[in-house]
Design an enzyme around this catalytic site. Structure first.
Site, PDB file in Angstrom:
ATOM      1  N   SER A 193      -9.891   2.285   2.404  1.00 55.82           N
ATOM      2  CA  SER A 193      -8.948   2.970   1.541  1.00 55.82           C
ATOM      3  C   SER A 193      -7.981   2.031   0.811  1.00 55.82           C
ATOM      4  O   SER A 193      -7.420   2.416  -0.219  1.00 55.82           O
ATOM      5  CB  SER A 193      -8.126   3.954   2.374  1.00 55.82           C
TER       6      SER A 193
ATOM      7  N   SER B  12     -10.428  -0.007   6.616  1.00 53.27           N
ATOM      8  CA  SER B  12      -9.755   0.024   5.309  1.00 53.27           C
ATOM      9  C   SER B  12      -9.019  -1.236   4.887  1.00 53.27           C
ATOM     10  O   SER B  12      -8.534  -1.301   3.767  1.00 53.27           O
ATOM     11  CB  SER B  12      -8.771   1.190   5.260  1.00 53.27           C
TER      12      SER B  12
ATOM     13  N   LYS C 244       0.859  -1.197   0.000  1.00 53.71           N
ATOM     14  CA  LYS C 244       0.000   0.000   0.000  1.00 53.71           C
ATOM     15  C   LYS C 244       0.886   1.234   0.000  1.00 53.71           C
ATOM     16  O   LYS C 244       1.874   1.290   0.757  1.00 53.71           O
ATOM     17  CB  LYS C 244      -0.910  -0.019   1.240  1.00 53.71           C
TER      18      LYS C 244
HETATM   19  N1  GLN Z   1     -13.583   4.847   5.628  1.00 50.00           N
HETATM   20  C1  GLN Z   1     -12.970   5.289   6.843  1.00 50.00           C
HETATM   21  C2  GLN Z   1     -12.479   6.695   6.680  1.00 50.00           C
HETATM   22  O1  GLN Z   1     -12.661   7.242   5.666  1.00 50.00           O
HETATM   23  C3  GLN Z   1     -11.860   4.365   7.239  1.00 50.00           C
HETATM   24  C4  GLN Z   1     -10.643   4.534   6.419  1.00 50.00           C
HETATM   25  C5  GLN Z   1      -9.502   3.703   6.932  1.00 50.00           C
HETATM   26  O2  GLN Z   1      -9.699   2.716   7.635  1.00 50.00           O
HETATM   27  N2  GLN Z   1      -8.293   4.137   6.623  1.00 50.00           N
HETATM   28  O3  GLN Z   1     -11.898   7.270   7.538  1.00 50.00           O
END
Ligand code: GLN
Length: 493
Positions: A159, A183, A79
């Site tokens: 994400s 995410s 990532k």
């Molecule tokens: N969807 C959540 C956010 O936008 C979680 C994102 C994540 O876990 N990095 O913050």
């Protein structure tokens, strides 16, 4: 022989050890698949073929000497939030678009120590903020799955959308990811692969671009529960360079996968039967309960009464921490710089040009809830509710060994859906976010298909530092589900 991109990590290790395939061949098969499919899927922001070939050659030499590490020659996607020495690390943002870190994150360093091959850097929502991988400054990643008879581009989730899409489409055997509110688990569920967010502190955060430091955790995405266990075993471990890293031993996670669930008590939290839960997801959840009961587990009805406050609590705590973490992108020390009339003008121009809309929204919310007039009303209150959410789980562990829930409220959605309404997007994490607030491990395992042929996942939550039980339950679900459906877009086998 199985096509190299179809191997599991466990299978590839056996094939490499038996010299049925070389690390160079395994890596090249993946680079070919990336060249063919990445222009469509955009799962990788950066591909590093020369580096991968060099790492594969080293792995082959180590294998020949009989000194190979546990991941020697295993090709992975990283990532693009993990700093990789000498390889551009963007966090999916314009502001870090040309940033080449001079050092390696601890997690990626651990994987390299064990012999892994890095194919490139996987796409993500900007600064890991999102649930669809549509906010990346490098373009959206696409889900390799399709609704039956429908070519609509679907989101891979976010994400860590690039990580999950790459693994599902056979553009990597596994991937690193991070999870602040879901995410790892939500994209894994949307792409029909497995992913685990371990206990907070299990993996070092050193060298991972920070989003919300009290919630961020690294973890793996892979095509089997065992492969996730193998990867986590390498990624995890105490690191004195991260003061929140836990000094606890890393057990043999992979050994736990086949343990079974006989005698385990599995909690079913009644508050997760949320309003508007789709009948398909509800049916899958019940199916999961039946599978575990048939394998000898006991199901226990439990209550996690503060669940309904989890999303609002998260959307105060996470932006608050993000607003302070992202203050470092000022155009002076590293990253993008837009020159201005004076220092303040330089800051403003740099940040206006460097950050996307969602990131700006989070910085505004975060700054607001931390401001002198609102700190007590919002931030302090959110921290108090967070403690109650954690206490709900602490009390549940007196009754149960693990908890079973759906992973997401829906299957993957279209790229244009949920884009006008940030709150609708935030609802994606309704089942996953509590684990981050409480710091506990959570895993998503593919368990079935919806009526349109899209994958759905079940989530297993566990006690702090008891990933082994999570893997045991995840392994049982995987065996019972027998999920072998394949995405429409994948490397030719
Ligand atoms: N969807 C959540 C956010 O936008 C979680 C994102 C994540 O876990 N990095 O913050």
């Amino acid at each position: 022989m199985t096509h190299p991109t179809e191997l599991t990590i466990a299978g590839a290790r056996r094939a490499l050890a038996a010299r049925e395939i070389s690390a160079a061949e395994l890596t090249q098969a993946h680079l070919d698949a990336i060249a063919a499919l990445n222009p469509r899927l955009n799962a990788y922001i950066t591909v590093t073929p020369e580096l991968a070939a060099a790492q594969a050659a080293e792995a082959d030499a180590a294998l020949a000497r009989g000194e190979a590490g546990p991941l020697a020659g295993i090709p992975l996607a990283i990532k693009d939030l993990f700093c990789t020495a000498g390889t551009r690390t963007t966090a999916g943002s314009r502001i870090l678009g040309d940033f080449v870190p001079p050092y390696e994150s601890t997690v990626t360093g651990n994987l390299l120590r064990d012999g892994a091959v890095f194919l490139g850097k996987a796409n993500l929502d900007e600064f890991a903020m999102g649930s669809s991988n549509t906010s990346s400054a490098f373009g959206a990643a696409e889900n390799p799955w399709k609704r039956q008879g429908d070519d609509t581009a679907l989101v891979p989730g976010g994400s860590s959308g690039g990580s999950a899409a790459a693994v599902a489409a056979r553009l990597a055997l596994g991937a690193t990811a991070t999870d602040t509110g879901g995410s790892i688990r939500q994209p894994a569920a949307f792409c029909g692969v497995s992913g685990i967010k371990p206990t907070y502190g299990r993996c070092s955060r050193f060298g991972i671009v920070a989003y919300a430091s009290s919630l961020d955790q690294a973890g793996p995405v892979a095509r089997t529960v065992e492969d996730c266990a193998i990867l986590l075993g390498s990624m995890a471990g105490f690191d004195p360079r991260d003061s929140t890293s836990a000094d606890v031993a890393v057990p043999d996670f992979a050994a736990a996968v086949a343990r079974g669930v006989k005698g385990l008590r599995i909690g079913i939290p009644r508050e997760y039967r949320v309003e508007g839960l789709s009948p398909e997801i509800d049916a899958l959840w019940r199916q999961g309960m039946d599978w575990l009961r048939a394998e000898g587990a006991t199901l226990v009805d439990i209550s996690l009464p503060h669940t309904k406050y989890a999303l609002p609590t998260y959307y105060i705590v996470a932006p608050a921490e993000a607003s302070t973490n992202l203050a470092r992108y000022d155009g002076v020390r590293f990253g993008l710089r837009e020159n201005g009339e004076d220092l303040k003008d330089l800051y403003e121009r740099t940040r206006a040009a460097g950050f996307g809309d969602e990131v700006k929204r989070r910085i505004l919310i975060g700054t607001y809830v931390l401001s002198a007039g609102y700190y007590d009303a919002y931030y302090v209150k959110a921290q108090q509710v967070r403690a109650l959410i954690k206490r709900d789980f602490d009390q549940a562990w007196a009754q149960v060994d693990a908890i079973l829930t759906p992973a997401t409220p829906t299957a993957a959605f279209g790229r244009d859906e949920n884009q006008d309404d940030p709150v609708a997007m935030y609802l994606n994490d309704v089942f996953t976010i509590t684990a981050n607030l409480a710091g506990i491990p959570g895993m998503s395992v593919p368990a079935g298909l919806d009526g349109k042929g899209l994958p759905l996942g079940l989530q297993v939550l566990g006690r702090p530092f008891d990933e082994e039980t999570v893997f045991a339950v995840g392994g049982a679900i995987e065996r019972a589900a027998g999920f072998h459906a394949l995405p429409a877009l994948r490397a030719a086998a």
